[in-house]
Design an enzyme around this catalytic site. Structure first.
Site, PDB file in Angstrom:
ATOM      1  N   GLU A  84      36.217  86.876  12.464  1.00 46.89           N
ATOM      2  CA  GLU A  84      35.652  85.927  12.136  1.00 46.89           C
ATOM      3  C   GLU A  84      36.138  85.311  11.045  1.00 46.89           C
ATOM      4  OE1 GLU A  84      33.983  87.286  14.528  1.00 46.89           O
ATOM      5  OE2 GLU A  84      32.767  85.950  15.316  1.00 46.89           O
ATOM      6  N   TYR A  91      36.562  86.702   7.929  1.00 45.57           N
ATOM      7  CA  TYR A  91      35.888  87.389   6.695  1.00 45.57           C
ATOM      8  C   TYR A  91      36.773  88.409   6.161  1.00 45.57           C
ATOM      9  CZ  TYR A  91      31.277  85.441   7.958  1.00 45.57           C
ATOM     10  OH  TYR A  91      30.341  84.793   8.395  1.00 45.57           O
ATOM     11  N   ARG A 110      34.376  95.543  14.530  1.00 47.12           N
ATOM     12  CA  ARG A 110      34.279  94.189  15.437  1.00 47.12           C
ATOM     13  C   ARG A 110      35.695  93.610  14.759  1.00 47.12           C
ATOM     14  NH1 ARG A 110      29.865  89.759  15.530  1.00 47.12           N
ATOM     15  NH2 ARG A 110      30.954  88.146  16.317  1.00 47.12           N
ATOM     16  N   HIS A 119      35.861  81.358  11.244  1.00 47.21           N
ATOM     17  CA  HIS A 119      34.959  80.282  11.133  1.00 47.21           C
ATOM     18  C   HIS A 119      35.673  78.922  10.808  1.00 47.21           C
ATOM     19  CE1 HIS A 119      31.521  82.507  11.874  1.00 47.21           C
ATOM     20  NE2 HIS A 119      31.437  83.234  10.875  1.00 47.21           N
ATOM     21  N   GLN A 124      20.853  74.230  17.692  1.00 43.47           N
ATOM     22  CA  GLN A 124      19.916  73.161  16.835  1.00 43.47           C
ATOM     23  C   GLN A 124      18.856  73.842  15.907  1.00 43.47           C
ATOM     24  OE1 GLN A 124      19.860  70.189  20.411  1.00 43.47           O
ATOM     25  NE2 GLN A 124      18.699  69.496  18.792  1.00 43.47           N
ATOM     26  N   CYS A 178      18.916  77.584  15.155  1.00 46.80           N
ATOM     27  CA  CYS A 178      19.381  78.875  14.797  1.00 46.80           C
ATOM     28  C   CYS A 178      20.451  78.579  13.673  1.00 46.80           C
ATOM     29  CB  CYS A 178      19.744  79.958  15.615  1.00 46.80           C
ATOM     30  SG  CYS A 178      21.047  79.257  17.060  1.00 46.80           S
ATOM     31  N   ALA A 231       7.768  68.226  24.877  1.00 45.35           N
ATOM     32  CA  ALA A 231       6.651  68.617  24.121  1.00 45.35           C
ATOM     33  C   ALA A 231       5.343  68.768  24.988  1.00 45.35           C
ATOM     34  CB  ALA A 231       6.268  67.449  23.402  1.00 45.35           C
ATOM     35  N   GLY A 269       7.589  62.856  20.607  1.00 44.04           N
ATOM     36  CA  GLY A 269       8.180  61.514  20.613  1.00 44.04           C
ATOM     37  C   GLY A 269       6.896  60.322  20.630  1.00 44.04           C
TER      38      GLY A 269
HETATM   39  P1  NAP Z   1      19.103  58.426  16.910  1.00 45.32           P
HETATM   40  O1  NAP Z   1      20.027  59.706  16.671  1.00 45.32           O
HETATM   41  O2  NAP Z   1      18.049  57.952  15.918  1.00 45.32           O
HETATM   42  O3  NAP Z   1      20.248  57.219  16.967  1.00 45.32           O
HETATM   43  C1  NAP Z   1      20.030  55.951  16.968  1.00 45.32           C
HETATM   44  C2  NAP Z   1      21.248  54.946  16.697  1.00 45.32           C
HETATM   45  O4  NAP Z   1      20.602  53.543  17.104  1.00 45.32           O
HETATM   46  C3  NAP Z   1      21.575  55.117  15.327  1.00 45.32           C
HETATM   47  O5  NAP Z   1      23.192  55.274  15.382  1.00 45.32           O
HETATM   48  C4  NAP Z   1      21.242  53.961  14.777  1.00 45.32           C
HETATM   49  O6  NAP Z   1      22.140  53.607  13.848  1.00 45.32           O
HETATM   50  C5  NAP Z   1      21.000  52.980  15.874  1.00 45.32           C
HETATM   51  N1  NAP Z   1      19.968  52.068  15.527  1.00 45.32           N
HETATM   52  C6  NAP Z   1      18.853  52.051  15.137  1.00 45.32           C
HETATM   53  N2  NAP Z   1      17.940  50.918  15.515  1.00 45.32           N
HETATM   54  C7  NAP Z   1      19.008  50.060  16.075  1.00 45.32           C
HETATM   55  C8  NAP Z   1      18.848  48.705  16.282  1.00 45.32           C
HETATM   56  N3  NAP Z   1      17.812  47.937  15.877  1.00 45.32           N
HETATM   57  N4  NAP Z   1      19.718  47.888  16.690  1.00 45.32           N
HETATM   58  C9  NAP Z   1      21.304  48.435  16.869  1.00 45.32           C
HETATM   59  N5  NAP Z   1      21.164  49.939  16.478  1.00 45.32           N
HETATM   60  C10 NAP Z   1      20.074  50.557  16.190  1.00 45.32           C
HETATM   61  O7  NAP Z   1      18.613  58.381  18.404  1.00 45.32           O
HETATM   62  P2  NAP Z   1      18.982  58.914  19.744  1.00 45.32           P
HETATM   63  O8  NAP Z   1      20.655  58.707  19.514  1.00 45.32           O
HETATM   64  O9  NAP Z   1      18.654  57.980  20.627  1.00 45.32           O
HETATM   65  O10 NAP Z   1      18.583  60.426  19.890  1.00 45.32           O
HETATM   66  C11 NAP Z   1      17.375  60.811  19.860  1.00 45.32           C
HETATM   67  C12 NAP Z   1      17.286  62.037  19.340  1.00 45.32           C
HETATM   68  O11 NAP Z   1      17.734  63.200  20.274  1.00 45.32           O
HETATM   69  C13 NAP Z   1      17.831  62.379  18.008  1.00 45.32           C
HETATM   70  O12 NAP Z   1      17.009  62.933  17.197  1.00 45.32           O
HETATM   71  C14 NAP Z   1      18.964  63.108  18.087  1.00 45.32           C
HETATM   72  O13 NAP Z   1      19.344  63.911  17.304  1.00 45.32           O
HETATM   73  C15 NAP Z   1      18.615  63.876  19.628  1.00 45.32           C
HETATM   74  N6  NAP Z   1      19.645  64.321  20.315  1.00 45.32           N
HETATM   75  C16 NAP Z   1      20.494  65.090  19.707  1.00 45.32           C
HETATM   76  C17 NAP Z   1      21.742  65.370  20.135  1.00 45.32           C
HETATM   77  C18 NAP Z   1      22.553  66.611  19.959  1.00 45.32           C
HETATM   78  O14 NAP Z   1      23.505  66.633  20.070  1.00 45.32           O
HETATM   79  N7  NAP Z   1      22.285  67.492  18.875  1.00 45.32           N
HETATM   80  C19 NAP Z   1      22.125  64.759  21.703  1.00 45.32           C
HETATM   81  C20 NAP Z   1      21.432  63.852  22.008  1.00 45.32           C
HETATM   82  C21 NAP Z   1      20.120  63.348  21.276  1.00 45.32           C
HETATM   83  P3  NAP Z   1      22.514  52.315  12.807  1.00 45.32           P
HETATM   84  O15 NAP Z   1      20.958  52.104  12.365  1.00 45.32           O
HETATM   85  O16 NAP Z   1      23.385  52.670  11.914  1.00 45.32           O
HETATM   86  O17 NAP Z   1      22.938  51.421  13.685  1.00 45.32           O
HETATM   87 FE1  SF4 Z   2      19.451  76.860  21.014  1.00 40.26          FE
HETATM   88 FE2  SF4 Z   2      20.119  78.895  19.061  1.00 40.26          FE
HETATM   89 FE3  SF4 Z   2      17.680  78.724  20.272  1.00 40.26          FE
HETATM   90 FE4  SF4 Z   2      20.002  79.327  21.656  1.00 40.26          FE
HETATM   91  S1  SF4 Z   2      18.944  80.198  20.115  1.00 40.26           S
HETATM   92  S2  SF4 Z   2      18.392  77.950  22.509  1.00 40.26           S
HETATM   93  S3  SF4 Z   2      21.339  78.049  20.418  1.00 40.26           S
HETATM   94  S4  SF4 Z   2      18.324  77.218  19.030  1.00 40.26           S
END
Ligand code: NAP
Ligand code: SF4
Length: 681
Positions: free
Chosen positions: A167, A169, A217, A255, A342, A344, A394, A657
């Site tokens: 990794e 190290y 390892r 890493h 997310q 861990c 939820a 939500g």
């Molecule tokens: P989000 O992460 O809150 O993103 C919303 C986006 O919309 C932002 O880019 C925001 O940026 C824009 N926005 C907000 N209000 C707006 C408006 N009135 N007009 C235009 N743009 C606006 O929400 P999401 O993408 O729907 O995701 C929801 C949740 O799921 C989040 O917590 C996210 O982290 C999670 N999620 C995570 C992953 C992952 O890969 N970890 C994947 C999918 C979802 P600006 O305000 O700068 O425009």
């Molecule tokens: Fe996601 Fe980590 Fe849980 Fe696996 S162990 S489901 S990667 S948070």
């Protein structure tokens, strides 16, 4: 009766000790190592996994001296008084008939403190500090420190140790020409570069004794420029074997490598081939690793002769009873790790204790929450039925926890399937693992007799009429529709139209909103249509060479046949995708960059019409002549039932939500469901 997974459950005889099966709970830093009272919590954490049937476990990395700390005042084992404290852990594990090794890790130039040392003074990209070059004297004393730490681990009651040689190290830094530019006995030729690990291994064996597990390892695929060549990996493995190692574990990727090696985009078992290449050369048991999260995959790799043992780290966070369930024909009940990172790794890198998205009990709650299901409990209580409205993450979590404690639970869902937002996530290429969480909930809800009512929209009146006195409201979210002129234009689609209803999308697209969902939609729309085998595509896309022609196992990433042109836009300033997960965001950004996605920030949306999306960026107006504009602008809460029900005297618990749409993430949703259910008497 023949067990379901005969290879996985075949004991492994190491000569002086026998492991009960072939599952190694791999090393993973959890944050407990440095936590106040961490060793007590570690004891509970590992005891639960021992009880759940892990064949052997390895702790998170513990430094052999101060310079080896990962972070200031990180965990180390260099004194007898420290060893004494570890007894809490080893005794708890042994009381559960488990076995545990302690990992000795010297961070070298990956350390995040100013006393860091390395073979050569070359700064790494992941630490703000430049390392001090190790003197020959310091090299000798560090070897002694490794050996001393190993004998202290024995004194502490550990069954063995793992020497972290991969990794990127310290040990790895000596081995690879990338980081070792010395011209003394410890650098230059390959023989000199591997002197450090070999001396450590010899000394460790000498001091810790022969009836002690010593795992090395070994970085078998560095995935960085100027890493080891395959020939060097092979020679090192043979030399390590000759030092008396009990087993060799596979290390994949430094890493600092810019290739995701454990994230959900990595196909299952994508690195088994690396271990297999070594299999015929080495006599001692070999352990394979990375993205193995089901007993089926583990069994297949063992059966096909890829390795002698399977290392899984995060899968044991997600389900401590992984092995017990697999052994007793209950693999459908395994709460599968979906490799999201997310709760861990993202937590660890944000200096928080590790937890797990799909199993909020892990760590933080494991020792604090009263267990609702008492051993031997199997029936239903006489308490009044509870309604859970909404079968997203939820609601599913709440319904399951309530039912586990014997409550009569009715779960109402307006759509035809359970899962909520997960049903969209599972559509994204590389996020197919979300199916597993839904399979888990489906199995467990049935097992605990939750009465599921799909395709059922309930009203407050109806719930009152049915006499519900306690309601969990998990009605989730609805997409935010921004007030932009022309938002009703036929070119405009929501992410739900695209991911759920599969509406046709044109060849050029502007995505409004660059949060997690905006990124997901961009990935979905730019994935090559003719993607053949997922493994082949992954190797080609990220430049991994399974034929191992070059040092580090790298090759030039292949250009992809991207089906459409995409603009991913946000109003705020700064880097697009800043809010994505710490350990995965870079890979999402890199993927889109490679696919030619334009990622623009500081965008003002003016209007949408037949010409496309009119925007202003840094004072300059332009029109994106696109076929579609897809709205991914976050969500708003859906909680219409809250007021009428509370007014009528019903105890209403608003979660996920529905409670707070902003910063909604599945970690919070599942955790809130869990905590709410456990708080209901
Ligand atoms: P989000 O992460 O809150 O993103 C919303 C986006 O919309 C932002 O880019 C925001 O940026 C824009 N926005 C907000 N209000 C707006 C408006 N009135 N007009 C235009 N743009 C606006 O929400 P999401 O993408 O729907 O995701 C929801 C949740 O799921 C989040 O917590 C996210 O982290 C999670 N999620 C995570 C992953 C992952 O890969 N970890 C994947 C999918 C979802 P600006 O305000 O700068 O425009
Ligand atoms: Fe996601 Fe980590 Fe849980 Fe696996 S162990 S489901 S990667 S948070």
């Amino acid at each position: 009766m023949k067990p379901d997974y005969p290879h996985l459950f075949k004991p492994l005889d190491l000569g002086f000790t026998v492991l009960k099966n072939r599952a190694l709970m791999g090393s993973m830093h959890t944050g407990l190592e440095e936590h106040k009272d961490g060793l007590k919590a570690m004891a509970d954490y590992f005891a639960a996994r021992a009880r759940g049937g892990a064949g052997l476990m390895v702790t998170g990395g513990i430094a052999p001296n101060r310079q080896g700390w990962l972070t200031p005042f990180g965990a180390k084992l260099s004194t007898s008084s420290e060893a004494k404290k570890h007894r809490t852990v080893t005794e708890a594990v042994h009381a559960e008939d488990g076995k545990i090794c302690m990992q000795i890790l010297h961070a070298g130039r990956y350390a995040v403190h100013p006393f860091q040392v390395a073979p050569s003074p070359i700064k790494s990209v992941i630490s703000p500090f430049k390392p001090w070059k190790m003197s020959r004297r310091l090299i000798r004393s560090t070897i002694n420190d490794f050996a001393h730490s190993a004998s202290l681990a024995r004194e502490a009651g550990y069954d063995g140790i793992e020497i972290m040689g991969s990794e990127g190290y310290l040990i790895n830094q000596f081995i690879a020409p990338r980081t070792n530019k010395r011209n003394d006995d410890w650098g230059g030729s390959f023989e000199n570069r591997i002197r450090f690990p070999l001396e450590i291994m010899k000394k460790v064996r000498e001091q810790a004794g022969h009836d002690f597990i010593v795992i090395y390892r070994l970085s078998m695929l560095d995935l960085v420029e100027d890493g080891s060549s395959w020939e060097e990996v092979e020679q090192l493995a043979l030399a390590i074997e000759a030092t008396g190692a009990s087993m060799i574990n596979t290390g994949i990727g430094w890493h600092e490598a810019r290739i995701p090696t454990i994230a959900t985009v990595v196909p299952r078992g994508a690195y088994g081939w690396v271990t297999k290449r070594l299999k015929d050369q080495i006599k001692i048991p070999l352990i394979t690793t990375n993205r193995i999260n089901s007993p089926e995959k583990a069994e297949q790799l063992l059966q096909d002769g890829f390795a002698d043992m399977i290392s899984m780290a995060r899968p044991f966070l997600a389900d401590p009873d992984f092995m017990a369930k697999a052994r007793t024909g209950r693999s459908q009940e395994i709460n599968t790790c979906i490799a999201c990172n997310q709760a861990c790794l993202d937590y660890i890198f944000n200096r928080k204790l590790a937890s797990c998205m799909v199993n909020p009990m892990t760590l933080g709650l494991e020792t604090q929450m009263p267990q609702k299901v008492k051993p031997g409990f199997s029936g239903k209580t006489q308490s009044a039925p509870i309604a859970v409205i909404g079968a997203g993450p939820a609601g599913l979590s709440a319904a399951l926890e309530l039912a586990k404690s014997g409550k009569e639970v009715h779960l109402f869902e307006s759509s035809k399937e359970i899962g909520g937002q997960f049903n969209m996530a599972k559509q994204i290429p590389g996020k197919e693992e979300f199916h597993e969480t839904l399979r888990y909930f489906t199995t467990m809800l049935e097992k605990h007799e939750v009465q599921i009512h799909l395709d059922t929209q309930v009203s407050a009146e109806w719930l009152l009429q049915k006499g519900y006195k306690e309601v969990v409201l998990a009605t989730g979210v609805t997409p935010r529709i921004p007030a932009i002129e022309g938002i009703g234009h036929y070119k405009v689609l929501s992410y739900i139209d695209v991911l759920k209803y599969k509406k046709a999308v044109g060849k050029s697209v502007a995505i409004i909103g660059a949060g997690g969902i905006g990124f997901d939609v961009a990935a979905y729309l730019t994935t090559p249509e003719s993607a053949d085998d997922a493994l082949e595509q992954y190797y080609a896309e990220w430049g991994i060479d399974p034929t191992y022609q070059n040092r580090g196992g790298l090759k030039k990433p292949e250009d992809e046949n991207v089906p459409r042109k995409v603009w991913l836009l946000q109003r705020s300033k700064g880097k697009v995708g800043q809010g994505l997960g710490k350990t995965t965001g870079w890979a999402h950004r890199l993927t889109l960059k490679r696919r030619g996605v334009h990622m623009w920030s500081s965008v003002v949306y003016n209007k949408i019409d037949n010409k496309g999306l009119h925007i202003t960026v840094n004072g300059e107006s332009t029109i994106l002549d696109v076929d579609n504009v897809i709205i991914c602008a976050g969500q708003e809460s859906l909680s219409k039932l809250y007021e009428p029900l509370t007014k009528a005297g019903v105890r209403v618990h608003l979660i996920g939500g529905a409670k707070k749409a902003g910063e909604l993430d599945a970690v919070r949703a599942i955790r809130e469901g869990y905590l709410t259910a456990n708080a209901i008497e």
